[in-house]
Design an enzyme around this catalytic site. Sequence first.
Site, PDB file in Angstrom:
ATOM      1  N   SER A 215      26.448  15.800  -4.615  1.00  0.00           N
ATOM      2  CA  SER A 215      26.291  16.953  -5.499  1.00  0.00           C
ATOM      3  C   SER A 215      25.702  18.136  -4.723  1.00  0.00           C
ATOM      4  CB  SER A 215      25.441  16.556  -6.707  1.00  0.00           C
ATOM      5  OG  SER A 215      25.512  17.512  -7.721  1.00  0.00           O
ATOM      6  N   ASP A 310      33.841  15.307 -14.483  1.00  0.00           N
ATOM      7  CA  ASP A 310      32.796  16.010 -13.742  1.00  0.00           C
ATOM      8  C   ASP A 310      33.173  17.485 -13.609  1.00  0.00           C
ATOM      9  OD1 ASP A 310      30.857  16.909 -11.975  1.00  0.00           O
ATOM     10  OD2 ASP A 310      31.338  15.478 -10.391  1.00  0.00           O
ATOM     11  N   HIS A 340      30.142  12.387 -13.020  1.00  0.00           N
ATOM     12  CA  HIS A 340      29.175  12.839 -12.025  1.00  0.00           C
ATOM     13  C   HIS A 340      28.038  11.823 -11.964  1.00  0.00           C
ATOM     14  CE1 HIS A 340      27.629  16.078  -9.498  1.00  0.00           C
ATOM     15  NE2 HIS A 340      26.427  15.795  -9.967  1.00  0.00           N
TER      16      HIS A 340
END
Length: 369
Positions: A215, A310, A340
């Site tokens: 991320s 996501d 995610h």
Amino acid sequence: MNRIKPSTLAASIALLSTTLVGLPAQAADDPAKPNPVAEAVAKTMGKLRADEDMLAVLNAQAGLKPKPIEKLDVATARKQPTVTDGVNAVLKQQGKSTKPEDLVPGVTSMDATVDGAAGKLPATVYTPEGAGPFPVVVYFHGGGWVIADRKVYDGGARGIAKQANAVVVSVDYRQAPEAKFPAAWDDALASYKWTLANAAKLKGDAKKVALAGESAGGNLALATAIAARDAGVQQPAHVLAVYPVTQTSLNTESYLENAVAKPLNRPMVKWFVDKTTRSPADLKDKRLQLIDAKLEGMAPGVTIINARIDPLRSDGSKLEDALKKANVPVERRDYEGVTHEFFGTAAVVQKAKDAQAFAGQRLKNAFGG
């Protein structure tokens, strides 16, 4: 339950999601409670699109009553239940151990400190069994540059150490808003340089050092590879970017499609960016707008892992296109039925096991093993 493919649902989901973003994000009687309509739709979407084991983690996290990050102050946001907490809840339901060393046998860990750009940084060093020297991976955790830490992301870092048979140095870089952009990016480069200089002390091979992150940490890994190239520092052997942030528009296909998704949604990303950046001008900085950066020669290869459910999925796709245009070898995999934060859930989610195995093999190939 049969999952409906996003290709069938995409248009209606995007329309509904963006409509819901326009609703009040919290209940009128309690600012800490999410809008009940948006919550209901998010849960329904999860049931339709998520694999059963992924859904079990999401439901377990929801059972811990997390508050909407985008409506909280930073201190409170950092105390909210995480996907890792959801994994541990599922493991307890299954009567299994939650100890990291039991979940990933054959990997030991120890706390350490590394040199950041403005002082010492906490880190965890994961070491596989054997005499070494092992390849090394410098790993950056997620959390929007604002929340979470290396301990929350233990599952991903430890899994990489196991699957790649490599030492992993997981670094707690400085976070916003206490240290705004580009503090984390400066720390990432500094910790990479420290690892190159100290790899041998960690049973590592200084000639085989890669970068990885999830991320926000995926963004840091990519940006560090570019910064190392520009500074004349040793090129990373590979870059593994798991659902990385690669651009600053919140209007991509996946942002619209997953505007109210769990555990990451569009308003949360805006909250993270607002806390991290100093001014709107930072949004144009190539360390955030990576797809517009000079990518040629940044690394001999890049692996991108994305989740279908996501908001950041399109970021990965756009980066893949940009890397190909820059003649940087890249392979991207987009995992259906997961969200995610799925990468670190390998203890209970099959697609996470698959993704970690894929990442490990890509790194092994890059290291020549």
